[in-house]
Design a protein around this motif. Structure first.
Motif: not given
Length: 275
Positions: A167, A170, A173, A175, A180, A254-255, A260-262
């Motif tokens: 968490q 991201t 957001d 995954v 997960r 972006c995290g 996976l986030h971007r």
């Protein structure tokens, strides 16, 4: 879907995901991930590249080794993996705990590493990370570093713990549920946790290896440092004085878990650089 293969290297077995054909790209994940961190990136690169994504030593379905969690041994694992697969030259991409071994692989084997991409990590105690560390290192570094403590406390609570990192990494957001679940399963059980935290317990040794490497050589391979939240430009600042050819980028909004986030934004940087 990538092909999964078990490859004996350096006294252990690595679980390796393979996809595509063309110039090789080696992807090294971090904590709390497995090779599946790279799912979207592999899909985006495999049309032009032979993509190689191992579970690092002790992680996922790779051997739960008793020792060898320092960056130098992990770099040796990576070199042995490329040799076992018949790869004579590869671009190497590392994030988080995968960054120090990716860096040492490029420093120790510049003829093997065609290009280097490193993300969201610091390289030992090299100058340049002071702004990131101004408030002290992240809280979990100390927790994970105490031998035997974190795995004892967390056993039975792995899902909640891993989910916190997914968490926060991201920016809230999260995954995809399947990923997960895969990450949680990979870090469930005291032995899986021990291996993961062994990376943190080896950080002083890894830092000494990095310091030794830069004392006698420069980073000569073309390199790219990619930051997000929270590391930002700190890694680029560490590399700038020692790299001959360095490009730096920060992906906004972006995290920490960039792939996976971007993934689209990351692929937009990787594709032209790896070409």
């Amino acid at each position: 879907m990538p092909e999964l293969r078990r490859v004996p290297v350096n006294g252990i077995e690595l679980n390796v995901a393979l996809a595509g054909s063309g110039p090789a790209v080696l992807l090294l994940h971090g904590f709390p991930h497995t090779w599946e961190l790279w799912t979207d990136v592999m899909a985006g690169l495999s049309d032009r590249h032979r993509v190689i994504a191992p579970d690092l030593r002790g992680f996922g379905a790779s051997s739960r080794a008793a020792t060898g969690y320092d960056a130098g041994t992990l770099a040796a694992d990576a070199a042995a993996l490329l040799a076992a697969l018949g790869v004579e030259s590869a671009a190497v991409v590392g994030i988080d705990a995968g960054t120090p071994p990716a860096f040492l692989l490029a420093m120790r084997h510049p003829g093997l590493v065609r290009r280097l991409v490193v993300m969201e990590s610091l390289l030992g105690r090299l100058p340049g990370g002071e702004s990131f560390l101004a408030g002290g290192p992240p809280w979990w570094f100390g927790f994970h570093a105490v031998p035997g403590l974190a795995e004892t406390v967390l056993e039975g609570h792995e899902s909640a713990y891993v989910d916190w990192f997914l968490q926060s990494g991201t920016l809230g957001d999260g995954v995809r549920p399947a990923l997960r679940d895969a990450f949680t399963a990979a870090y469930t059980g005291r032995e899986a946790l021990r291996c993961a935290f062994s990376y943190y317990r080896a950080l002083p040794e890894s830092a000494a290896q990095i310091a030794e490497a830069v004392a006698t050589a420069r980073l000569t391979v073309p390199a790219m440092a990619v930051g997000a939240h929270p590391v930002g430009t700190a890694l680029e600042q560490q590399l700038r004085p020692i790299a001959d050819d360095l490009t730096g980028h920060v992906i906004e909004g972006c995290g920490h878990i960039i792939p996976l986030h971007r993934p689209k934004e990351l692929l937009a940087l990787l594709r032209p650089f790896l070409r």
